[in-house]
Design a protein around this motif. Structure first.
Motif, PDB file in Angstrom:
ATOM      1  N   ARG A 187      -8.141  42.067  24.908  1.00  0.00           N
ATOM      2  CA  ARG A 187      -6.777  42.491  25.259  1.00  0.00           C
ATOM      3  C   ARG A 187      -5.770  41.408  24.902  1.00  0.00           C
ATOM      4  O   ARG A 187      -4.704  41.672  24.375  1.00  0.00           O
ATOM      5  N   LEU A 188      -6.129  40.145  25.177  1.00  0.00           N
ATOM      6  CA  LEU A 188      -5.233  39.030  24.852  1.00  0.00           C
ATOM      7  C   LEU A 188      -5.021  38.944  23.348  1.00  0.00           C
ATOM      8  O   LEU A 188      -3.912  38.708  22.875  1.00  0.00           O
ATOM      9  N   ARG A 189      -6.104  39.131  22.637  1.00  0.00           N
ATOM     10  CA  ARG A 189      -6.026  39.087  21.185  1.00  0.00           C
ATOM     11  C   ARG A 189      -5.101  40.198  20.664  1.00  0.00           C
ATOM     12  O   ARG A 189      -4.281  39.992  19.777  1.00  0.00           O
ATOM     13  N   LYS A 190      -5.272  41.379  21.259  1.00  0.00           N
ATOM     14  CA  LYS A 190      -4.426  42.511  20.848  1.00  0.00           C
ATOM     15  C   LYS A 190      -2.968  42.209  21.125  1.00  0.00           C
ATOM     16  O   LYS A 190      -2.087  42.481  20.307  1.00  0.00           O
ATOM     17  N   LYS A 191      -2.715  41.615  22.291  1.00  0.00           N
ATOM     18  CA  LYS A 191      -1.329  41.296  22.662  1.00  0.00           C
ATOM     19  C   LYS A 191      -0.726  40.332  21.645  1.00  0.00           C
ATOM     20  O   LYS A 191       0.401  40.512  21.178  1.00  0.00           O
ATOM     21  N   ALA A 192      -1.482  39.312  21.278  1.00  0.00           N
ATOM     22  CA  ALA A 192      -0.991  38.329  20.311  1.00  0.00           C
ATOM     23  C   ALA A 192      -0.702  38.995  18.967  1.00  0.00           C
ATOM     24  O   ALA A 192       0.310  38.729  18.320  1.00  0.00           O
ATOM     25  N   TYR A 193      -1.605  39.881  18.588  1.00  0.00           N
ATOM     26  CA  TYR A 193      -1.435  40.585  17.312  1.00  0.00           C
ATOM     27  C   TYR A 193      -0.169  41.434  17.308  1.00  0.00           C
ATOM     28  O   TYR A 193       0.597  41.436  16.346  1.00  0.00           O
ATOM     29  N   GLN A 244       2.460  41.032  19.116  1.00  0.00           N
ATOM     30  CA  GLN A 244       3.635  40.163  19.085  1.00  0.00           C
ATOM     31  C   GLN A 244       3.924  39.688  17.659  1.00  0.00           C
ATOM     32  O   GLN A 244       5.063  39.659  17.220  1.00  0.00           O
ATOM     33  N   GLN A 245       2.872  39.333  16.951  1.00  0.00           N
ATOM     34  CA  GLN A 245       3.023  38.951  15.542  1.00  0.00           C
ATOM     35  C   GLN A 245       3.661  40.073  14.741  1.00  0.00           C
ATOM     36  O   GLN A 245       4.561  39.852  13.934  1.00  0.00           O
ATOM     37  N   LEU A 246       3.171  41.294  14.980  1.00  0.00           N
ATOM     38  CA  LEU A 246       3.706  42.460  14.275  1.00  0.00           C
ATOM     39  C   LEU A 246       5.188  42.631  14.560  1.00  0.00           C
ATOM     40  O   LEU A 246       5.979  42.893  13.662  1.00  0.00           O
ATOM     41  N   GLU A 247       5.559  42.487  15.834  1.00  0.00           N
ATOM     42  CA  GLU A 247       6.955  42.653  16.232  1.00  0.00           C
ATOM     43  C   GLU A 247       7.858  41.653  15.525  1.00  0.00           C
ATOM     44  O   GLU A 247       8.909  42.004  15.002  1.00  0.00           O
ATOM     45  N   THR A 248       7.403  40.396  15.498  1.00  0.00           N
ATOM     46  CA  THR A 248       8.204  39.357  14.835  1.00  0.00           C
ATOM     47  C   THR A 248       8.378  39.677  13.361  1.00  0.00           C
ATOM     48  O   THR A 248       9.477  39.591  12.824  1.00  0.00           O
ATOM     49  N   SER A 249       7.264  40.067  12.727  1.00  0.00           N
ATOM     50  CA  SER A 249       7.333  40.399  11.306  1.00  0.00           C
ATOM     51  C   SER A 249       8.261  41.576  11.063  1.00  0.00           C
ATOM     52  O   SER A 249       9.021  41.598  10.105  1.00  0.00           O
ATOM     53  N   ARG A 250       8.197  42.533  11.965  1.00  0.00           N
ATOM     54  CA  ARG A 250       9.040  43.729  11.824  1.00  0.00           C
ATOM     55  C   ARG A 250      10.515  43.361  11.891  1.00  0.00           C
ATOM     56  O   ARG A 250      11.329  43.815  11.078  1.00  0.00           O
ATOM     57  N   LEU A 251      10.877  42.538  12.860  1.00  0.00           N
ATOM     58  CA  LEU A 251      12.274  42.120  13.001  1.00  0.00           C
ATOM     59  C   LEU A 251      12.730  41.352  11.763  1.00  0.00           C
ATOM     60  O   LEU A 251      13.823  41.553  11.260  1.00  0.00           O
ATOM     61  N   LYS A 252      11.831  40.509  11.285  1.00  0.00           N
ATOM     62  CA  LYS A 252      12.139  39.726  10.096  1.00  0.00           C
ATOM     63  C   LYS A 252      12.384  40.651   8.900  1.00  0.00           C
ATOM     64  O   LYS A 252      13.313  40.464   8.118  1.00  0.00           O
ATOM     65  N   LEU A 253      11.535  41.654   8.791  1.00  0.00           N
ATOM     66  CA  LEU A 253      11.658  42.602   7.688  1.00  0.00           C
ATOM     67  C   LEU A 253      12.985  43.353   7.759  1.00  0.00           C
ATOM     68  O   LEU A 253      13.676  43.511   6.749  1.00  0.00           O
ATOM     69  N   ILE A 254      13.348  43.797   8.945  1.00  0.00           N
ATOM     70  CA  ILE A 254      14.622  44.508   9.121  1.00  0.00           C
ATOM     71  C   ILE A 254      15.786  43.615   8.699  1.00  0.00           C
ATOM     72  O   ILE A 254      16.688  44.025   7.978  1.00  0.00           O
ATOM     73  N   HIS A 255      15.724  42.368   9.169  1.00  0.00           N
ATOM     74  CA  HIS A 255      16.786  41.416   8.838  1.00  0.00           C
ATOM     75  C   HIS A 255      16.892  41.210   7.341  1.00  0.00           C
ATOM     76  O   HIS A 255      17.976  41.213   6.754  1.00  0.00           O
ATOM     77  N   LEU A 256      15.744  41.042   6.692  1.00  0.00           N
ATOM     78  CA  LEU A 256      15.730  40.826   5.240  1.00  0.00           C
ATOM     79  C   LEU A 256      16.263  42.048   4.507  1.00  0.00           C
ATOM     80  O   LEU A 256      17.016  41.918   3.548  1.00  0.00           O
ATOM     81  N   GLU A 257      15.877  43.231   4.983  1.00  0.00           N
ATOM     82  CA  GLU A 257      16.357  44.461   4.337  1.00  0.00           C
ATOM     83  C   GLU A 257      17.874  44.574   4.439  1.00  0.00           C
ATOM     84  O   GLU A 257      18.543  44.954   3.490  1.00  0.00           O
TER      85      GLU A 257
END
Lengths: 364, 135
Positions: free
Chosen positions: A96-102, A104-117
């Motif tokens: 579960r902890l591993r999933k949570k970390a993953y 969170q990583q996805l969320e950060t990448s997603r925000l970054k992608l939106i910003h870049l777009e």
């Protein structure tokens, strides 16, 4: 301890925890080994090939590897059962902890992608890819200046969108039947839209006059025709003239006079700009060159630069007045045709800029 | 203890009146001066040597075959007062201040607006020279 299932890498999008029990323990151990001790990375999640729990795997062994209780059976050793359950809970928690970390990583990448777009969209719209405007670490701008200019760029993006919408509307309406009242409304809105741009530019010029002067918010082809931060009023008249035919005699005379006075005003302002450049150069070169000290003379040069703002304003004033006079001289329908032509002219310049950039990027 | 301010008040009564009358007089002087300067025949322009928009306006009149009277006020000792007076008369910026036939036309904005609307040339027609000035 050997695992008896075959495993392979699975893309993260298909990752799902379908059986919280033993397989997770396997996964964790495996990925830990393969990543050289890292917790895990999305690209290297390993799950067993068998998707269903307790089904036969490829090599014929029982689907679920029982890594931790290979020597024990549930019914004969309750202690070991308890131990297994505890270990499974532990493994589940870790998973579960591993999933949570993953996630969170996805969320950060997603925000970054939106910003870049968003950045890319904005840059594409404006036809240049310099990123220093959105670089908040740029040391050459004060925060106020930078945010003001960024705000202007965003506002200009909206202005262009609205401009495109108005042009489409004019085109549609002129192709069909439209009442004079409705047409006059459209013409008035189009005029107000241009005047709004001049107000925006005036505010931005106070923050960074060089930015406005260099036309950085415009596309490259538009910048080629730049005259003191915008289009030449005389150029405007030249583009529009053919679209007014047929004209009444008085109109012909008025337009002719307007062209002449516009040219004279433009020339006078251009010569004033040249004088400003000349006096600025003089004031920069004043005193001993080669002595290495500029501080005492810098004040007069700064004063000269203040005058740039008034020139930018004066140039926009000429554009404003030229549009205003055109509106006065022409009938509503002529004005509508003219505004459509003008809008399309700038649209074509913008399209030309994008095409040019695409061409430049193609491998030769 | 009760202090009265009678002395203090008396002094205050006199001083401001004196100062006011001086300022008032100077203002009238300046206004007179500006009126005199602006009433000269033809086109009169108040300028500053450092002002490039003033140069722009001069170029425009030259192109219209008019030779305006230029008052460069930065050399005038009353420079700042004249600027204030021009603003008070109604000029949008102190310089350039354009007068035609003694009447204020305005600053660069007003001159340009008039010209683009075709109203400037009729205004300056009496002062246009007949010969084309090549320069």
């Amino acid at each position: 301890m050997n695992t008896t299932t075959s495993t392979h890498f699975v893309p993260p999008t298909r990752f799902e925890i379908y059986d919280p029990l033993n397989q997770i323990g396997t996964m964790w151990e495996e990925s830990f080994k393969n990543n050289g001790g890292g917790f895990y990375t999305p690209n290297s999640i390993i799950i067993p090939t068998n998707q269903k729990p307790y089904s036969l795997s490829e090599d014929g062994t029982e689907g679920t590897p029982h890594k931790f209780d290979q020597e024990a059976s549930t019914s004969r050793h309750p202690d070991k059962t308890q131990r297994r359950l505890a270990q499974n809970r532990e493994a589940a928690k870790k998973s579960r902890l591993r999933k949570k970390a993953y996630v969170q990583q996805l969320e950060t990448s997603r925000l970054k992608l939106i910003h870049l777009e968003q950045e890319l969209d904005r840059a594409r719209q404006q036809g240049f890819y310099a990123s220093n405007r959105v670089d908040t670490n740029a040391l050459s701008f004060s925060d106020n200046m930078c945010s003001g200019i960024v705000a202007f760029e965003m506002e200009y993006g909206h202005w262009v969108e609205e401009q495109n919408r108005q042009i489409s509307e004019l085109r549609t309406v002129l192709n069909g039947q439209v009442s004079d009242i409705e047409l006059r409304l459209l013409v008035d809105n189009a005029m107000k839209h241009y005047f709004q741009l001049f107000r925006m530019k005036s505010a931005a010029a106070k923050l960074d006059v060089f930015y406005i002067m260099s036309g950085m918010w415009k596309t490259s082809a538009e910048r080629f025709f730049l005259w003191i931060g915008g289009f030449r009023p005389s150029e405007l008249l030249k583009v529009l003239l053919p679209h007014f035919d047929p004209m009444m005699d008085q109109q012909v005379l008025d337009v002719c006079n307007l062209r002449q006075s516009c040219q004279q005003a433009e020339d006078a302002v251009s010569q004033g700009m040249e004088k400003l450049q000349h006096t600025l150069a003089e004031s920069v070169a004043a005193g001993e060159l080669g002595e290495g000290s500029y501080v005492p003379q810098i004040t007069s040069a700064m004063e000269r630069l203040e005058a740039l703002v008034s020139f930018v304003n004066q140039a926009d004033h000429l554009r404003h007045e030229t549009l205003q006079q055109m509106h006065r001289i022409l009938t509503t329908r002529q004005a509508a045709r003219g505004l459509l032509a003008l809008g399309e002219y700038f649209q074509r310049l913008r399209a030309l800029s994008s095409s040019w950039e695409t061409r430049q990027r193609e491998p030769t | 203890m009760h202090f009265t301010n009678s002395n203090h008040t008396k002094q205050n009564k006199h001083r401001p009146i004196k100062a006011k009358s001086l300022i008032h007089k100077t203002n009238i002087d300046i206004m007179d001066k500006v009126m005199r300067m602006s009433s000269e025949k033809g086109v009169v322009i108040f300028t500053k040597s450092s002002c490039c928009l003033c140069y722009t306006v001069q170029i425009l009149f030259r192109d219209l075959r008019v030779q305006p009277t230029i008052h460069e006020i930065d050399n005038d000792p009353d420079c700042r007062e004249i600027e204030k007076a021009l603003l008070r008369i109604g000029c949008s910026t102190a310089v350039p201040a354009v007068f035609v036939g003694g009447k204020l036309v305005g600053s660069t904005n007003e001159v340009m607006s008039l010209h683009l609307s075709g109203s400037l040339v009729p205004l300056i027609k009496p002062y246009q020279s007949l010969l084309y000035q090549a320069n």
